[in-house]
Design a protein around this motif. Sequence first.
Motif, short mmCIF file in Angstrom:
data_model
loop_
_atom_site.label_atom_id
_atom_site.label_comp_id
_atom_site.label_asym_id
_atom_site.label_seq_id
_atom_site.Cartn_x
_atom_site.Cartn_y
_atom_site.Cartn_z
N UNK A 265 0.83 -1.21 0.00
CA UNK A 265 0.00 0.00 0.00
C UNK A 265 0.86 1.26 0.00
N UNK A 266 1.90 1.27 0.82
CA UNK A 266 2.75 2.46 0.86
C UNK A 266 3.47 2.64 -0.47
N UNK A 267 3.84 1.55 -1.12
CA UNK A 267 4.49 1.67 -2.44
C UNK A 267 3.52 2.31 -3.43
N UNK A 268 2.27 1.91 -3.38
CA UNK A 268 1.28 2.49 -4.29
C UNK A 268 1.08 3.97 -4.02
N UNK A 269 1.06 4.35 -2.73
CA UNK A 269 0.86 5.75 -2.37
C UNK A 269 2.06 6.58 -2.78
N UNK A 270 3.26 6.06 -2.51
CA UNK A 270 4.48 6.80 -2.83
C UNK A 270 4.91 6.61 -4.28
N UNK B 208 6.58 4.28 -5.37
CA UNK B 208 7.88 3.62 -5.40
C UNK B 208 8.05 2.80 -4.13
N UNK B 209 8.89 1.77 -4.25
CA UNK B 209 9.17 0.93 -3.10
C UNK B 209 10.30 1.53 -2.28
N UNK B 210 10.27 1.29 -0.99
CA UNK B 210 11.29 1.84 -0.09
C UNK B 210 12.14 0.70 0.45
N UNK B 211 13.43 0.77 0.19
CA UNK B 211 14.34 -0.28 0.63
C UNK B 211 14.29 -0.49 2.13
N UNK B 212 14.19 0.59 2.88
CA UNK B 212 14.30 0.45 4.34
C UNK B 212 13.11 -0.26 4.96
N UNK B 213 12.06 -0.47 4.19
CA UNK B 213 10.91 -1.20 4.72
C UNK B 213 11.16 -2.71 4.73
N UNK B 214 12.21 -3.15 4.05
CA UNK B 214 12.47 -4.58 3.91
C UNK B 214 13.62 -4.98 4.84
N UNK B 215 13.33 -5.98 5.67
CA UNK B 215 14.28 -6.38 6.70
C UNK B 215 15.21 -7.51 6.27
N UNK B 216 14.76 -8.31 5.33
CA UNK B 216 15.51 -9.52 4.97
C UNK B 216 15.81 -9.49 3.47
N UNK B 217 17.07 -9.76 3.15
CA UNK B 217 17.52 -9.65 1.76
C UNK B 217 18.29 -10.89 1.34
#
Length: 131
Positions: free
Chosen positions: A105-110, A112-121
């Motif tokens: 949802x936040x990606x749709x609002x912004x 773009x996707x935010x890297x810092x929202x993802x904890x595991x890579x």
Amino acid sequence: VDIVESGGGLVQAGDSLRLSCAASGLAGGDYVIGWFRQAPGKEREGLSCISTMDDSTFYADSVKGRFTISSDSAENRAYLEMNNLKPDDTAVYYCAATRNTKAVLTAKIRTRMLEYEYDYWGQGTQVIVSS
């Protein structure tokens, strides 16, 4: 949590490729899987994400209509189907996960996707598209 990508390789322009993401340690709750990529000399770019809670998805404009994200929550796997690949798609592709189920949802609002929202890579898988 362990994230492992696979499926990268060398293809020609116009070809298709499917990347897989195995996410162990996330069972027991909903989460969001995101795909990112980083080309040489460029910043990491968020491409697409999907929520296991409601299968909602987000696509960056750069891949909309060509890439399709999907997930199999029973197997804790996600996929990125990439069609009509272009030389500009050459990059290291990363899978990432977050327990923040609002990330789509936040990606749709912004928009773009935010890297810092993802904890595991994951470690990434290389995709090279030749012209």
